[in-house]
Design an enzyme around this catalytic site. Sequence first.
Site, mmCIF file in Angstrom:
data_model
loop_
_atom_site.group_PDB
_atom_site.id
_atom_site.type_symbol
_atom_site.label_atom_id
_atom_site.label_comp_id
_atom_site.label_asym_id
_atom_site.label_seq_id
_atom_site.Cartn_x
_atom_site.Cartn_y
_atom_site.Cartn_z
ATOM 1 N N SER A 129 0.823 -1.209 0.000
ATOM 2 C CA SER A 129 0.000 0.000 0.000
ATOM 3 C C SER A 129 0.861 1.265 0.000
ATOM 4 O O SER A 129 1.844 1.368 0.743
ATOM 5 C CB SER A 129 -0.903 0.000 1.239
ATOM 6 O OG SER A 129 -1.620 1.200 1.302
ATOM 7 N N ALA A 162 7.366 10.353 4.976
ATOM 8 C CA ALA A 162 6.317 10.858 5.856
ATOM 9 C C ALA A 162 5.299 11.498 4.926
ATOM 10 O O ALA A 162 5.076 12.706 4.951
ATOM 11 C CB ALA A 162 6.886 11.862 6.851
ATOM 12 N N GLY A 209 2.214 10.714 4.947
ATOM 13 C CA GLY A 209 0.939 10.835 5.628
ATOM 14 C C GLY A 209 -0.093 10.109 4.775
ATOM 15 O O GLY A 209 0.260 9.290 3.922
ATOM 16 N N CYS A 267 -1.745 3.429 12.106
ATOM 17 C CA CYS A 267 -2.000 4.869 12.202
ATOM 18 C C CYS A 267 -2.428 5.209 13.619
ATOM 19 O O CYS A 267 -2.920 4.359 14.358
ATOM 20 C CB CYS A 267 -3.083 5.248 11.216
ATOM 21 S SG CYS A 267 -4.559 4.249 11.440
ATOM 22 N N GLY A 306 7.200 -2.969 -1.991
ATOM 23 C CA GLY A 306 6.962 -1.543 -1.842
ATOM 24 C C GLY A 306 7.994 -0.698 -2.559
ATOM 25 O O GLY A 306 7.970 -0.528 -3.786
ATOM 26 N N THR A 307 8.954 -0.213 -1.781
ATOM 27 C CA THR A 307 9.938 0.738 -2.278
ATOM 28 C C THR A 307 10.684 0.267 -3.527
ATOM 29 O O THR A 307 11.057 1.095 -4.365
ATOM 30 C CB THR A 307 10.936 1.043 -1.153
ATOM 31 O OG1 THR A 307 10.170 1.402 0.013
ATOM 32 C CG2 THR A 307 11.821 2.204 -1.500
#
Lengths: 314, 314, 281, 281
Positions: A21, A68, A70, A127, A262-263
């Site tokens: 995600s 970050a 968010g 979160c 992911g990355t």
Amino acid sequence: MLDLSVNLGGLQLANPIMPASGTFSEDLADVFDLDVIGAHVTKTITREKRSGNPTPRVCEVKGAMLNAIGIPSKGIEHFLTHTVPFFNRYQAPLVASISAPSADEFARLCEEVSVEGVAAIEVNISCPNIEEDGKAFAMRPHTTSNVLNKLRQATDKPLWAKLSPNTGEVTEVALAAQEAGADALVVANTLLAMAIDIRSRKPKLGNLMGGLSGPALKPITLRMAYQCAKAVSIPVIGCGGIATLDDVLEYLIAGASAVQVGTATFISPMTMVHLVGELQEYMRTNNITSLSEIIGSVRDDEASDKPVMQEIGQ
Amino acid sequence: MLDLSVNLGGLQLANPIMPASGTFSEDLADVFDLDVIGAHVTKTITREKRSGNPTPRVCEVKGAMLNAIGIPSKGIEHFLTHTVPFFNRYQAPLVASISAPSADEFARLCEEVSVEGVAAIEVNISCPNIEEDGKAFAMRPHTTSNVLNKLRQATDKPLWAKLSPNTGEVTEVALAAQEAGADALVVANTLLAMAIDIRSRKPKLGNLMGGLSGPALKPITLRMAYQCAKAVSIPVIGCGGIATLDDVLEYLIAGASAVQVGTATFISPMTMVHLVGELQEYMRTNNITSLSEIIGSVRDDEASDKPVMQEIGQ
Amino acid sequence: MQKKTLQAALGHPETALTAFEVPTTVLSNKPVNAEYHLLVVSAPEEILACTPGQFFNLLCPVSDAHSPYLRRPMSIYGFDRHKRRLSFLYKVAGEGTGALTALKRGAILPVLGPLGHGYSIKDDWQKLLIVARGVGLATLAPLAQYARQQGRQVTAICSARSQAALLSTDYFRQLGVNVIALTDEDGTSDTQNLRSIIEKQIAENGVDAFYTCGSNRLLAMLQELSRHYGIEGQVALEQQMACGLGMCQCCVRPFNRDGEQVQLRVCREGPVFDLMEAIPC
Amino acid sequence: MQKKTLQAALGHPETALTAFEVPTTVLSNKPVNAEYHLLVVSAPEEILACTPGQFFNLLCPVSDAHSPYLRRPMSIYGFDRHKRRLSFLYKVAGEGTGALTALKRGAILPVLGPLGHGYSIKDDWQKLLIVARGVGLATLAPLAQYARQQGRQVTAICSARSQAALLSTDYFRQLGVNVIALTDEDGTSDTQNLRSIIEKQIAENGVDAFYTCGSNRLLAMLQELSRHYGIEGQVALEQQMACGLGMCQCCVRPFNRDGEQVQLRVCREGPVFDLMEAIPC
Ligand SMILES: Cc1cc2nc3c(=O)[nH]c(=O)nc-3n(C[C@H](O)[C@H](O)[C@H](O)COP(=O)(O)OP(=O)(O)OC[C@H]3O[C@@H](n4cnc5c(N)ncnc54)[C@H](O)[C@@H]3O)c2cc1C
Ligand SMILES: Cc1cc2nc3c(=O)[nH]c(=O)nc-3n(C[C@H](O)[C@H](O)[C@H](O)COP(=O)(O)OP(=O)(O)OC[C@H]3O[C@@H](n4cnc5c(N)ncnc54)[C@H](O)[C@@H]3O)c2cc1C
Ligand SMILES: Cc1cc2nc3c(=O)[nH]c(=O)nc-3n(C[C@H](O)[C@H](O)[C@H](O)COP(=O)(O)O)c2cc1C
Ligand SMILES: Cc1cc2nc3c(=O)[nH]c(=O)nc-3n(C[C@H](O)[C@H](O)[C@H](O)COP(=O)(O)O)c2cc1C
Ligand code: FES
Ligand code: FES
């Protein structure tokens, strides 16, 4: 016949390679046919529109990155009217990642995304939980239980709980999620970290701290995936630092039933395509017909060198 | 005059560069004059002789290493008769790192190493506490309090508590250590991780899991050093992934008063010597006369980009 | 890797593939002055269907000296589909661009692209004024070339620290661009002088559109002039990037759009934006 | 770096400095067969006061293809203080040795050493029998040279998979060593044959000491023969290393010493140990 498929608590994937995600979106369709991968996992969405964190939102550290971002979100409306239809053009199942700051809001959003076209719901419980002391739900077993119980009641879809590596009690949290009815665990999210620009003396992220992802994270989340797979009976989806076939195999051998990338997709957007192909090739070369021959096959009782204790020849 | 000295809760060091426990020994005197560095920190010792973990004890991961050395120890006797006299040939203060599986045994050992020639005692509370559930003392505030209270009573020497990055409550643990009378905090030890050889399917460490150290750890322990320095009033000693002058400065700017260098010494045994020289050079070049101008100077209220919100020229 | 999967991934797309992760081969990589290098690579044809203002995300080489991890975004400085050539003009800044300098002829440079939305020229924009500082000109070089091919009149005002730091002005002149060079060392590059030179252009020659990039100072000034003289324009912006494709949302900047402040991704909605929507920061 | 600190660190040691972290310059680095490379470097004089059986810890280069992190231990294959040369014979195994193969003449290779305790030859050991397999011979090459310089009679029994994999035998012969080569492909290298050849040596020529390294099978056999014939000996062992200096304690192996089983560091107490103390594993 080579069988790359996996069954994750009822949900069948054509292969065990899917995106993590927040590192995937419709945009990747510019680079390859998205039906090559096992599932599509969206960026976490919130009910309301949100703008996310201030910039700078990412920085590079030795062999890894911090983010970050968010959770900038276009809200549930946009998700239902744009995201779901887009992905429903593909065969691969759509996994909706969701988040909310309280258990009740979380459950409400969970209900709202439980629409046709959404195959499973991944709950990002890393979160902050504003009802408790602001710590993430996934930091402690009891907050995990609380939120997962409500989420379980809110949907009949397969429910994947995405754990945080920031907790010191990951197996306890995993067990709490399983008991509350999670169908699978994603292990894990990013690890809280920091970097400072020594010239300006400013933190490199606008949000001061952010999540570490990429190769540096792998040994840590691999350990957690192993611990969780040992502790629970529901499938574990490994996530953290996966970039190569060896990484995929390491997680599968450790006990993960599937993996999220992911990355690595940022560094090389074709990564998942290559991994599916290489996994297939590996299985062919090694006469492995099913992933079940790999999953959980770690020889952990034979790890240490056993010196020949008796004197030889006597 | 350039002043590289730091005062760590009463103990004066000529400079802020010292080794991390377990990555330093008398043997390094083969490579350079050990009086160049700020302090000498021993490998953790236990009261009894112990043989440590089975081999393989280390392995390499991307840009970092894992170790599961355990705490092989020649015992307190050997420490007092060999280690202390060896290091007392040097001016740099000797810091004894100690550990024990229960608070009482810990306190007893602490008393026994409180001899002349030992300048401070670093307590490695990242080791399992067999009296509780086997979790390390430093995993939770209350177990940290318990052991630190007893340790405090056992010695008048400066007491450094070495924290674990495996906890999800590092600031709470830091505060507990401070309240119980720690004179300084070392942040932090290694982070539990794992690696599996995909060919043999065996874990790469005889102990299955081990501690991650080296550059990959830095963003995580830097974040913790920052959080701890914000939370406590006693000095924080940064540790984790330090290899370059930039790393040292990053920790100092984040709020650390001194740093420990671990794995970098394995890659380059002259690392600490270079760091002392480069720090001195940096201060000279930037007209900094005292480390206090660097320590804690992070501009954390200015981290985010501030777009010019008003329309220019209107 | 397994050929079948790769073919499946590239052969039957649901949507047309527009960005490609491919290796290129370095043809040359030389300093053009103390700070800038010109890198020319041989590239597969499919990635050269690009437009001025688009960019590539480069995977810089890892060595003992440099360990870049993320890719580095670079504007297209020149491209020639026929000759299969692609070039970048880059300033040596840190880890990634430092690593690029080590690339020798024959080395492999993996690139991802073309990415983002480039410049466009409306039909009635006949007289273009390009205003750039330093390397900014690089981003505008392929625009100038394209505009000249389209028969537009192009004036470029380039400012730089010194005459030596003035880049690409010869190339612009070759294209038939009217070049006005300003430097700090000559004391000609201050805002006041720059402004009056632009206003002189508007008055004497006429300007249909401004094109700029990078500098906040220039952006703010051109926005003011744009408002004052009713001249439209476009600006190319930069922001820290990770994916370059629109997935990570790290590259957002605030924009004024329809009276509202919105966050747009520089890599996806940009890097070229409407001049008046951009917010200098 | 700051010169004063460096001088202070190297100039006034409390104890004599014996190990050095220094750059060396590659003179050549070539494959000698399908698996092994010979690496020759030009090294500063101070690190060449070494003894056979000691080793260096090499910092292998990082590139896009290889990212070794820890140093890699390598025995000294040859050293010449006069010519300031140092050489290693290495098998291409993984990340680190793979990275080494990329080193070209003129490249810098940082080394740390000399490290550990090498072989020794007691005065009354006049007839030495070296038994090695594969690359094991590398470790023993400088010993053979030294032994010959000391006027000792040396026989070397080398076994390998194939004739092509037999290394250094010519070099041994040049030194005046009696070489007996055994290969799997000729069917001469099995334990039985090896054992009878050694026993023949003992019977016909006499053997004062065994020298070996690496292989557990050889070690176990030589220990048996040692016990049976009362012949002493030495063995060089390997173990995964990090620091190479004795600090990290990762390289321990179990040994029988004075009737007790003790853990000794291969890098510090070894890598050469008394033949009878070692425990094959
Ligand atoms: C769309 C776009 C086009 C660009 N075109 C060019 C060009 O043609 N020529 C040129 O010289 N430069 C260009 N840049 C800037 C270039 O990307 C940076 O100079 C480069 O990334 C610096 O990397 P570094 O590792 O050398 O520097 P470092 O300072 O070590 O970089 C650290 C991190 O910050 C990022 N970063 C640093 N500066 C910038 C910047 N100005 N913009 C975005 N990210 C940055 C890097 O990508 C990296 O992730 C462009 C940037 C963008 C976004
Ligand atoms: C004292 C000593 C002397 C040696 N001398 C030689 C020599 O002259 N020629 C030669 O070819 N090899 C020698 N070796 C073995 C050599 O160190 C390894 O082959 C090499 O480290 C493999 O590294 P790699 O990255 O290519 O392999 P990888 O398998 O990728 O290595 C992974 C890790 O395991 C370690 N490792 C792997 N194999 C060994 C081994 N056999 N011993 C110790 N650590 C190992 C590596 O150092 C590294 O940390 C010696 C080892 C020791 C301890
Ligand atoms: C830029 C970025 C954004 C992310 N956003 C989310 C998110 O919205 N929700 C979530 O659960 N995880 C998010 N993650 C975490 C990833 O899904 C993943 O757990 C983590 O990056 C570790 O995997 P990796 O090392 O393969 O990247 C994000 C990660 C990155 C790098
Ligand atoms: C091989 C090794 C052994 C270690 N032994 C100890 C120990 O005995 N006691 C301790 O408190 N920390 C020990 N540590 C942890 C280090 O002191 C340090 O906290 C950690 O390695 C992080 O720093 P680094 O990244 O600079 O290595 C050890 C680390 C390594 C790599
Ligand atoms: S760089 Fe990832 S969205 Fe723009
Ligand atoms: S390698 Fe560190 S003690 Fe031997």
